[in-house]
Design a protein around this motif. Structure first.
Motif, mmCIF file in Angstrom:
data_model
loop_
_atom_site.group_PDB
_atom_site.id
_atom_site.type_symbol
_atom_site.label_atom_id
_atom_site.label_comp_id
_atom_site.label_asym_id
_atom_site.label_seq_id
_atom_site.Cartn_x
_atom_site.Cartn_y
_atom_site.Cartn_z
ATOM 1 N N ALA A 1 -63.381 -56.692 -70.631
ATOM 2 C CA ALA A 1 -64.707 -57.313 -70.633
ATOM 3 C C ALA A 1 -65.047 -57.894 -72.004
ATOM 4 O O ALA A 1 -65.631 -58.972 -72.105
ATOM 5 C CB ALA A 1 -65.755 -56.283 -70.213
ATOM 6 N N THR A 2 -64.669 -57.201 -73.057
ATOM 7 C CA THR A 2 -64.969 -57.700 -74.396
ATOM 8 C C THR A 2 -63.990 -58.798 -74.825
ATOM 9 O O THR A 2 -64.188 -59.423 -75.858
ATOM 10 C CB THR A 2 -64.908 -56.568 -75.440
ATOM 11 N N GLY A 3 -62.952 -58.987 -74.034
ATOM 12 C CA GLY A 3 -62.008 -60.055 -74.359
ATOM 13 C C GLY A 3 -60.916 -59.641 -75.327
ATOM 14 O O GLY A 3 -60.132 -60.476 -75.765
ATOM 15 N N ILE A 4 -60.871 -58.383 -75.661
ATOM 16 C CA ILE A 4 -59.789 -57.921 -76.538
ATOM 17 C C ILE A 4 -58.461 -58.004 -75.802
ATOM 18 O O ILE A 4 -57.458 -58.420 -76.363
ATOM 19 C CB ILE A 4 -60.080 -56.485 -77.026
ATOM 20 N N ILE A 5 -58.484 -57.638 -74.527
ATOM 21 C CA ILE A 5 -57.334 -57.930 -73.675
ATOM 22 C C ILE A 5 -57.590 -59.286 -73.043
ATOM 23 O O ILE A 5 -58.500 -59.460 -72.254
ATOM 24 C CB ILE A 5 -57.151 -56.852 -72.579
ATOM 25 N N ARG A 6 -56.766 -60.233 -73.416
ATOM 26 C CA ARG A 6 -56.957 -61.599 -72.938
ATOM 27 C C ARG A 6 -56.348 -61.828 -71.572
ATOM 28 O O ARG A 6 -56.926 -62.492 -70.718
ATOM 29 C CB ARG A 6 -56.277 -62.570 -73.908
ATOM 30 N N ALA A 7 -55.133 -61.343 -71.413
ATOM 31 C CA ALA A 7 -54.413 -61.599 -70.164
ATOM 32 C C ALA A 7 -53.223 -60.676 -70.085
ATOM 33 O O ALA A 7 -52.878 -60.013 -71.059
ATOM 34 C CB ALA A 7 -53.950 -63.058 -70.120
ATOM 35 N N ARG A 8 -52.644 -60.642 -68.923
ATOM 36 C CA ARG A 8 -51.361 -59.959 -68.744
ATOM 37 C C ARG A 8 -50.383 -61.015 -68.299
ATOM 38 O O ARG A 8 -50.603 -61.684 -67.299
ATOM 39 C CB ARG A 8 -51.461 -58.861 -67.685
ATOM 40 N N ARG A 9 -49.321 -61.132 -69.058
ATOM 41 C CA ARG A 9 -48.372 -62.195 -68.771
ATOM 42 C C ARG A 9 -46.972 -61.640 -68.603
ATOM 43 O O ARG A 9 -46.623 -60.628 -69.200
ATOM 44 C CB ARG A 9 -48.329 -63.190 -69.933
ATOM 45 N N ALA A 10 -46.194 -62.337 -67.800
ATOM 46 C CA ALA A 10 -44.773 -62.024 -67.713
ATOM 47 C C ALA A 10 -44.062 -62.755 -68.841
ATOM 48 O O ALA A 10 -44.262 -63.944 -69.053
ATOM 49 C CB ALA A 10 -44.219 -62.462 -66.361
ATOM 50 N N GLU A 11 -43.270 -62.012 -69.567
ATOM 51 C CA GLU A 11 -42.487 -62.609 -70.645
ATOM 52 C C GLU A 11 -41.123 -62.984 -70.088
ATOM 53 O O GLU A 11 -40.413 -62.145 -69.554
ATOM 54 C CB GLU A 11 -42.342 -61.592 -71.782
ATOM 55 N N LEU A 12 -40.783 -64.234 -70.215
ATOM 56 C CA LEU A 12 -39.537 -64.733 -69.628
ATOM 57 C C LEU A 12 -38.462 -64.916 -70.690
ATOM 58 O O LEU A 12 -38.748 -65.058 -71.876
ATOM 59 C CB LEU A 12 -39.790 -66.066 -68.921
ATOM 60 N N ASP A 13 -37.219 -64.917 -70.228
ATOM 61 C CA ASP A 13 -36.089 -65.165 -71.115
ATOM 62 C C ASP A 13 -35.844 -66.668 -71.195
ATOM 63 O O ASP A 13 -35.310 -67.279 -70.272
ATOM 64 C CB ASP A 13 -34.856 -64.446 -70.569
#
Lengths: 152, 152
Positions: free
Chosen positions: A46-58
């Motif tokens: 909610a505070t925006g400290i966590i922006r997103a969850r992303r898959a990290e690709l090779d």
DNA sequence: TGTGAAACTGACATCGC
DNA sequence: GCGATGTCAGTTTCACA
């Protein structure tokens, strides 16, 4: 910048490395119940400290094995030059980051491309859309460290 | 580099942006059933194309508002100089990336720090552990683009 | 904060297409 | 290959104590 307590720091450290961990496993690592962890994560989102969850690709396995840094110097003091530049770099695929650096007008671009020919394509695309007086490219030969985890 | 079909590309594009989406939502976007999406993601994880799922944090809100690039030149042809350098950079927190670049011996470090004082701390830590003849630092004034999504 | 129960989603197996 | 269906364990979510 908000204040973050120790437990939030611990949670964030875990999530930076792997965001696909069950709440209970995180709770075990930080010494909290699953629910307490859940509430804290919600708050951090909610505070925006966590922006997103992303898959990290090779990138290599996807045929984007070449990383390039482009250092750009411009003598243009045209007020909307930067706007054009920003818009162009924003839309060209493969350009990951664009930074305005210290030292008057000096820009740094980080991009991923397939190979030299692909880099040239990106370069041509860029200079077609923005007048650039001085562009120097350096290519990455080896990634000695690649760790996106911020120290908390 | 393995071959990836169009549907896998679509799935990866979605996952790069947000990895916290239910399988069904991904299926809707790419035109596949939840089950087919699940099977493909499993395969992409098995081949290592999907490396990890990470939470992306707001560095500024965590008090790491300053990004710095350090360009390092060394004339050392000592065979284990690079080993020492790699080990040192690997363990110093705040250092995100270390690249060996084209042009003989030329290294580039990307780091996040709180402020100038914090940068100096990192710099002192580094030169204490590795002999460095030439270090130039450039600071990021503005992030014009920050998009980790690889073009597929 | 922790506990519990409901709702959901993930992780498969199976079958027919 | 894919989709539909079903099942089961695991997880998220949200009530309430």
């Amino acid at each position: 910048m908000e204040t973050i307590d120790t437990l939030d720091r611990k949670i964030l450290t875990v999530l930076q490395r792997s965001a696909d961990m069950p709440l209970e496993a995180i709770g075990d690592q930080v010494g909290l119940s699953r629910n307490a962890v859940w509430r804290r994560i919600k708050a951090l989102e909610a505070t925006g400290i966590i922006r997103a969850r992303r898959a990290e690709l090779d990138a290599g396995k996807l045929g984007l094995g070449l990383m390039v840094f482009m250092q750009i110097r411009t003598h243009s003091h045209d007020p909307d030059w930067q706007g054009t530049f920003a818009k162009a770099t924003q839309t060209i695929p493969g350009i990951l980051n664009v930074y305005r650096m210290t030292g008057d007008l000096d820009y740094l671009i980080r991009a991923r491309v397939a190979d030299m020919a692909d880099y040239d394509r990106l370069y041509q695309q860029l200079i077609k859309r923005v007048p650039l007086s001085d562009v120097a490219a350096s290519f990455v030969m080896e990634e000695i460290k690649d760790d996106p985890v911020l120290p908390l």
